[in-house]
Structure formats: C-alpha cells, structure tokens
Design an enzyme around this catalytic site. Structure first.
Site, mmCIF file in Angstrom:
data_model
loop_
_atom_site.group_PDB
_atom_site.id
_atom_site.type_symbol
_atom_site.label_atom_id
_atom_site.label_comp_id
_atom_site.label_asym_id
_atom_site.label_seq_id
_atom_site.Cartn_x
_atom_site.Cartn_y
_atom_site.Cartn_z
ATOM 1 N N SER A 232 -2.733 41.706 80.989
ATOM 2 C CA SER A 232 -2.438 43.187 80.543
ATOM 3 C C SER A 232 -2.476 43.404 78.948
ATOM 4 C CB SER A 232 -0.743 43.529 80.947
ATOM 5 O OG SER A 232 -0.038 42.670 79.973
ATOM 6 N N HIS A 270 -6.796 31.804 73.346
ATOM 7 C CA HIS A 270 -5.802 32.378 72.458
ATOM 8 C C HIS A 270 -5.790 31.551 71.031
ATOM 9 C CE1 HIS A 270 -2.551 34.034 75.271
ATOM 10 N NE2 HIS A 270 -3.668 33.796 75.958
ATOM 11 N N ARG A 274 -5.856 33.354 66.821
ATOM 12 C CA ARG A 274 -4.571 33.504 65.821
ATOM 13 C C ARG A 274 -5.281 33.227 64.697
ATOM 14 N NH1 ARG A 274 -2.486 30.175 70.398
ATOM 15 N NH2 ARG A 274 -2.790 28.194 69.275
ATOM 16 N N GLU A 282 3.504 22.670 70.843
ATOM 17 C CA GLU A 282 3.494 22.823 72.331
ATOM 18 C C GLU A 282 4.943 22.173 72.738
ATOM 19 O OE1 GLU A 282 -0.162 20.675 73.498
ATOM 20 O OE2 GLU A 282 -1.338 22.556 72.953
#
Length: 399
Positions: A232, A270, A274, A282
């Site tokens: 989305s 991802h 950034r 993590e």
C-alpha cells in the site's frame, strides 16, 4: 527583517507550462506558484521570477528600492524580466561575504548541487538562510546557533533539512519555509501534511513574513502509527515522516531469512530507500529501545513482531494456546503498549491492516488476524497520530 515571497515554486513554476499531470491540474488560486523569489526589506532581491515588479505590487511592495539582486541558480525556467532601474543580477562566490548598502550582510554558502546558498543577516542581527532549488549545504562555516528562518526545498531535499538540524542550524524555534515547490506532491492538504511531518510549512505567493518573530513550529507527533495493506505504501509513508531528521534508528522486526531470495530483495529495497545516515537494528526486543533516550525510532513492522511473539508462546498449537499461551501473549502485548505510552522518543510504527480482507481458512490464520487487530488498536490508542495508507495515499485517522 521583513521578507516577502514573490514566488515559492520551482524554476518552471507550478503548474508547469503544458504539464497534464494531476498535481498541475489542481494547482490554481493560492496553490499556483511562480518561481521562488525573495524580497528582503524592499532592498535585497534573491532570485527572479517572471514579472518581478508586478509580483511585488500584488504583495503591496515595490522593487524600486532594491539595491542588490543575487541569483542562487542558473535560470532554467521561463524567461525572466529585468525591469529598468533594477541592478544587474549576479552571484557571490562560495564563502565570500557581501555588504549591501542597506546594511544587510550576505554570505554565500557552498551547496552539494549546482547553485548557491545565501545567509542574510539584517542590521539588527536577524538571520535567514536561503538554499537554491535541489541544494543542500556542503558544509557550514563555523556555524553557531540556529537561524531565525530557513527557506529550502523541503519536499525534494529532506536530507538537507536533516543536515541543518544535525548541525544546530535549524532548532526548535527556527521557522522552516518550503520553497521551490514543484508538482512532485499534490498541493493542498497532502502538501501541508507532508510538510507538517517535517516541521515545516508553505505559504502562498505574496506572503510577507517577519524574520525573528515567533511562529508556532508545526507540531511533529511524537508517536505515529501507520497502517495499510500489502504494497500500500505504508513503509514509504513512515520513512517520509522521519527523512528530514538525522540519526534515525530503523528497527527491522523481520530479521534475516537465510536462503529466501525474495525476502532478501525486499530488505535490500527498503535499505536502498533509506537515508545513509540512518542506522538499522534487527530485533523484536522493542521494550528496551523504547525505554532508552535517543534518536527517533522507525519500527517496521508490528505484524512481524507479533509473528515472533506468537511463535515464542506456541500460539499455533491449540492446546498450548489454551493452556497459557494466550495469557502469555497478552502480557507481552501489554508490556509493548506500556512502553510506547511511556517512551520519550519520537516513534513511527508500521503495521499491516489485515482485518478487511478474506477470512483466513485456518484457525491459526484467524488467530493471527484477530491478535493483530487487537494489537493495532491498543498501539493506536497510545499514538497522537494515526494514518491509514490506501493505494499510496495517506488518510489521517487521528491528529
């Protein structure tokens, strides 16, 4: 020091001539913007817009008293007009300082892109910084304290704003004004929502501002929950909310998965998106991070945190779930929610919205859906701001 913005748009203006895009189609009225141009105390003009005399007159000012015209970038937009009597425009070499007959001092700042930044100090000591379109500071010359006002391309270069914050050039009381606005972001509520998340604002062409006067800085929410379905755009929205702040800690709750090429590709996408100044952790051990003092946290995502928590309590086994697993999970969720409530850090949390789709066929799938819905609701109760992302569009639910 009084500043009048004769224009606040990109060099081509907004709407762009002949552009059929949706953003340009609705850029009318106050949302229409000429190329950015700044009139300082009716004496100093930074950059030019087509028809500067008319632009100034519409704002209730005159350029007849302008003593210096400085350009920050090569003009690559519509042809500009040089009215009779206006001083010939020029550029100040990087690092050089210019004294204007009006008493203003102008220092040229080197940028990391073609163009020049200008630091203007009034006779009374107010200080503003103006950066060229697409430019960020290449270095700050022994800067001390925040500017009273900063004008830059917030939408296109949020990392430049982050750099200014990191060095103290932008502080809690700095009035950050977005200029060089283009058609990358739809005007109106969406533009103002994105700028507010960056602690900045936009004003219509012709606005006059007093540099140094207090203006309430847009309130950046300390806790934000961003929810949305698969693909989305929820992670992009969450990252956008912190991209103008330095030293963000990105908390990836999914970890690594050896041998899973698809997962590795997702993680790489991802990471590449950034800012380079962000650090990554993590971990699913979120409570200690929330309890610590430090830079903003971006937690992505709650669904993977819940998967790990349900794994650890044996939630997929009906007997173990009924024999204490449900209570153990509730305890873990309670600890996380309490930590979000008590945290002093700025936090943006991402989660999946799975309650609007097909009912899972398995009992374990329904269990996960139900627990994630409860977790989202509990975390949302502790957040000042909540956003639902649908097809890349952010809909504000709270704040």
């Amino acid at each position: 020091m009084e500043l009048t913005l004769l224009g606040t748009g990109a060099p081509d203006g907004l709407p762009r001539p002949g552009c059929p895009c949706a953003a340009c189609a609705v850029a009318v009225g106050d949302a229409a913007r000429a190329a950015t141009s700044l009139l300082v105390d009716d004496a100093l003009l930074l950059d030019l817009t087509p028809g500067p005399a008319f632009a100034a007159a519409r704002a209730g000012h005159s350029i007849a008293g302008v003593r210096q015209v400085l350009l920050s970038h090569p003009n690559d937009g519509p042809a500009v007009e040089f009215p009779a009597g206006l001083p010939a425009p020029g550029r100040v070499p990087d690092g050089r300082e210019l004294s204007v007959i009006s008493g203003h001092r102008v220092r040229a700042m080197a940028l990391d892109a073609p163009g020049t930044g200008y630091e203007v100090t009034s006779p009374d000591g107010q200080r503003l910084l103006y950066l060229a379109p697409g430019g960020g500071p290449a270095g700050l010359h022994g800067h001390v304290g925040p500017y009273d006002m900063v004008l830059l391309d917030v939408v296109g270069r949020p990392d430049a704003l982050a750099r200014l914050r990191e060095t103290g050039a932008v502080g809690a009381t700095t009035n950050v004004i977005a200029v060089h606005l283009d058609h990358d972001v739809p005007p109106g509520p969406e533009l103002h929502r994105r700028l507010t998340a960056a602690g900045a604002r936009a004003v219509p062409d012709g606005t006059t501002l007093s540099v140094g006067d207090y203006h309430a800085v847009p309130d950046v929410p300390r806790r934000t929950l961003v929810v949305g379905g698969a693909r989305s755009g929820k992670s992009v929205e969450a990252e956008r909310r912190l991209e103008s702040f330095p030293e963000v800690l990105y908390v990836a709750t999914g970890g690594t998965r050896d041998g899973d090429a698809d997962w590795a590709e997702r993680v790489a996408r991802h990471r590449d998106r950034r800012p380079g100044s962000w650090r990554t952790a993590e971990t699913c051990d979120l409570v200690p991070l929330l309890a610590e003092q430090g830079p903003p946290l971006l937690i992505d995502c709650l669904a993977l945190w819940l998967t790990d928590a349900m794994d650890s309590v044996g939630a997929w086994d009906d007997a173990r779930w009924a024999g204490g697993g449900a209570a153990e999970l509730a305890g873990r969720v309670g600890e996380l929610v309490a930590a979000i409530r008590a945290t002093g850090r700025t936090v943006v949390v991402v989660s999946n919205e799975v309650g609007s789709g097909v009912v899972p066929a398995s009992a374990s799938g329904r269990r996960f859906r139900d627990e994630l819905g409860r977790l989202n609701a509990a975390v949302g109760d502790e957040c000042e701001h909540m956003v639902l992302v649908v097809a890349g569009q952010a809909l504000t639910l709270r704040g």
